[in-house]
Structures are given as structure tokens and as C-alpha cells.
Enzyme design. Structure first.
Site, PDB file in Angstrom:
ATOM      1  CB  SER A  74      14.254   0.947  -4.214  1.00 16.70           C
ATOM      2  OG  SER A  74      12.894   0.857  -3.944  1.00 16.70           O
TER       3      SER A  74
HETATM    4  N1  SAH Z   1       9.423   4.119  -5.523  1.00 20.73           N
HETATM    5  C1  SAH Z   1       9.810   4.894  -4.365  1.00 20.73           C
HETATM    6  C2  SAH Z   1      10.010   4.063  -3.132  1.00 20.73           C
HETATM    7  C3  SAH Z   1       8.725   3.639  -2.599  1.00 20.73           C
HETATM    8  S1  SAH Z   1       8.706   3.090  -0.944  1.00 20.73           S
HETATM    9  C4  SAH Z   1      11.007   5.755  -4.624  1.00 20.73           C
HETATM   10  O1  SAH Z   1      11.584   5.682  -5.705  1.00 20.73           O
HETATM   11  O2  SAH Z   1      11.338   6.540  -3.732  1.00 20.73           O
HETATM   12  C5  SAH Z   1       7.078   2.435  -1.026  1.00 20.73           C
HETATM   13  C6  SAH Z   1       5.976   3.452  -0.973  1.00 20.73           C
HETATM   14  O3  SAH Z   1       4.766   2.763  -1.193  1.00 20.73           O
HETATM   15  C7  SAH Z   1       5.843   4.157   0.369  1.00 20.73           C
HETATM   16  O4  SAH Z   1       5.987   5.536   0.186  1.00 20.73           O
HETATM   17  C8  SAH Z   1       4.432   3.772   0.842  1.00 20.73           C
HETATM   18  O5  SAH Z   1       3.754   4.813   1.511  1.00 20.73           O
HETATM   19  C9  SAH Z   1       3.752   3.438  -0.472  1.00 20.73           C
HETATM   20  N2  SAH Z   1       2.586   2.547  -0.408  1.00 20.73           N
HETATM   21  C10 SAH Z   1       2.394   1.428   0.327  1.00 20.73           C
HETATM   22  N3  SAH Z   1       1.178   0.886   0.064  1.00 20.73           N
HETATM   23  C11 SAH Z   1       0.579   1.696  -0.867  1.00 20.73           C
HETATM   24  C12 SAH Z   1      -0.690   1.670  -1.550  1.00 20.73           C
HETATM   25  N4  SAH Z   1      -1.593   0.732  -1.343  1.00 20.73           N
HETATM   26  N5  SAH Z   1      -0.930   2.655  -2.445  1.00 20.73           N
HETATM   27  C13 SAH Z   1      -0.041   3.652  -2.657  1.00 20.73           C
HETATM   28  N6  SAH Z   1       1.169   3.721  -2.055  1.00 20.73           N
HETATM   29  C14 SAH Z   1       1.472   2.761  -1.167  1.00 20.73           C
END
Ligand code: SAH
Length: 220
Positions: A74
Site C-alpha cells: 500500500s
Molecule cells: N499489508 C501489505 C499489503 C497487502 S496486499 C504490505 O504492507 O505489503 C493484500 C494481501 O492480502 C495480498 O498479499 C493478498 O494475497 C492477501 N490476502 C487476500 N485475501 C486474504 C485472506 N483471506 N487471508 C490472508 N491474506 C489475504
């Protein structure tokens, strides 16, 4: 470079980006991130270590960046606003849904007692493990490779959902302590907004909108 594609930099190299982080903090302040605790945490965490080498020099721009597997880290303003609105004091146990690169988990770990973070994509989970636990030595972060909320044990004072939910994940609400707060991006028309909810006994009360965002979908 190690086998997971994350290279280990010396503290000297890390410090070369201190000025870039300082400038990022000024931009964050202009964008409404004014908490000194949050700004200090974001000035400390080396965001360039959470992206690929090719993107390293963009790491302190206020933009989201690709982290592989069609996922993104993000934008700093979004991370700052979300964490600021949780009002962390250092005593909280926080759940992050979507570890991704691990950057937001690191910033949160600077401000809370404990961070539990879950990621459904194994390669991202493994890479974040190397970055957070081996390279940076965070002792208060626990990482799980799962996409199922029911795999997560215990309850939390705060939950940060880092992906956009199609519907409210009921199970997540049951993981909130009384008084616990949850930030979750949801769709609104053609865009997304981050909503803040607080649990009061058996009720989940909508509190405010924390801003717009562009998150990848939460897989439910
Ligand atoms: N917080 C992260 C950005 C996350 S992007 C950072 O600082 O880099 C969102 C992430 O959520 C992705 O990697 C995706 O694979 C994950 N995601 C989506 N649905 C999910 C779920 N049900 N459980 C765990 N992870 C999930």
C-alpha cells in the site's frame, strides 16, 4: 541475495535512505498523518527492503508498488492513516489480514505489543518471514500462511484488513475484543473506502471513513 529474492543490506546501506524517509514523513504530514508516534515508526522502517531491487529508489514515493503475484504494497499515506486511526498505545495485540510484503506489519509492530499477520500466498508469506524475522529481527510479529480466518487463535484489540472485502467478514468480528477496532476497505461505487468499526459487546458499530484507497481483493 538469498534464495527468496530478498537481499540483506548492511546498516550503512539502510541509512542511505534516511533522508528519503524524512521527506516521505513530510508528505505524510501534509496528507493528514500527524501522530508523532506513527511518523517516527514510518521514519524508522526501511520500506525499500520490502520491494524488489528495481523498485528500491521508488520506495519512499507516496505510491503503491507491485510485490509480485498481482499484489501490491500500500501507499505510505494509506498505511499511515490506517495505523493512526487505530490509536495504538503500545499495549495492543493486532491482527493484520494480508501480510503481503510485511511493511505494514513492521510499522504496526513498532507501535503495538504484538502483531499477528496472515497471508494466503505462500511465496509472499515466506518472503515476509525472511524480511521481518530474519533480516529485521522483529520479535513481536507472528506470521501465518493461511487465508482462513478460522485458523487464527485468540482475540485482538485491533484488526487491519489490507485487502478490499466484498462483504463484511463475520468471523473477523468475532476475533475482536470488546472495545476493539477494525479497519477494512470496502467497495463504494467504482472506488473503495476504508471503514472503521468498533466492537461494543455483541454489537459492531460503524465509526468513520478513514479515506479512499485502492486495495487488491480480499479472498473470502
Ligand atoms: N499489508 C501489505 C499489503 C497487502 S496486499 C504490505 O504492507 O505489503 C493484500 C494481501 O492480502 C495480498 O498479499 C493478498 O494475497 C492477501 N490476502 C487476500 N485475501 C486474504 C485472506 N483471506 N487471508 C490472508 N491474506 C489475504
Amino acid at each position: 541475495m538469498d534464495t527468496n529474492g530478498v537481499d540483506i543490506l548492511s546498516p550503512d546501506t539502510i541509512d542511505n535512505f534516511a533522508l528519503a524517509r524524512e521527506r516521505m514523513a513530510q508528505e505524510l504530514t501534509r496528507n493528514g498523518v500527524t501522530s508523532v508516534r506513527v511518523l517516527n515508526a514510518m521514519k524508522k522502517v526501511p520500506r525499500h527492503l520490502f520491494v524488489s531491487e528495481a523498485l528500491r529508489y521508488s520506495a519512499y514515493n507516496d505510491v503503491s508498488l507491485p510485490i509480485g503475484f498481482s499484489q501490491t504494497i500500500s501507499r505510505p499515506t494509506t498505511v499511515g492513516r490506517m495505523i493512526q486511526s487505530l490509536g495504538l498505545t503500545g499495549r495492543e495485540r493486532v491482527l493484520e489480514v494480508g501480510t503481503g510484503s510485511g511493511y505494514q506489519a513492521a510499522v504496526t509492530a513498532e507501535l503495538a505489543d504484538r502483531v499477528v499477520s496472515m497471508e494466503r500466498i505462500e511465496a509472499l508469506h515466506r518472503r515476509a518471514k525472511v524480511t521481518l524475522l530474519m533480516t529485521m529481527n522483529y520479535r513481536n510479529i507472528e506470521l501465518y500462511h493461511t487465508g482462513a480466518f478460522s485458523d487464527i487463535k485468540g482475540t485482538f484489540d485491533a484488526i487491519l484488513v489490507a485487502a478490499c472485502a466484498p462483504v463484511m467478514p463475520e468471523h473477523l468480528i468475532s476475533l475482536l475484543n470488546n472495545g476493539g477496532r477494525m479497519l477494512i476497505p470496502v467497495e463504494k461505487g467504482n472506488s473503495q473506502v476504508i471503514k472503521k468499526f468498533v466492537r461494543h459487546d455483541e454489537e459492531i458499530v460503524y465509526e468513520e471513513e478513514v479515506g479512499e484507497a485502492q486495495f487488491v481483493p480480499l479472498v473470502m
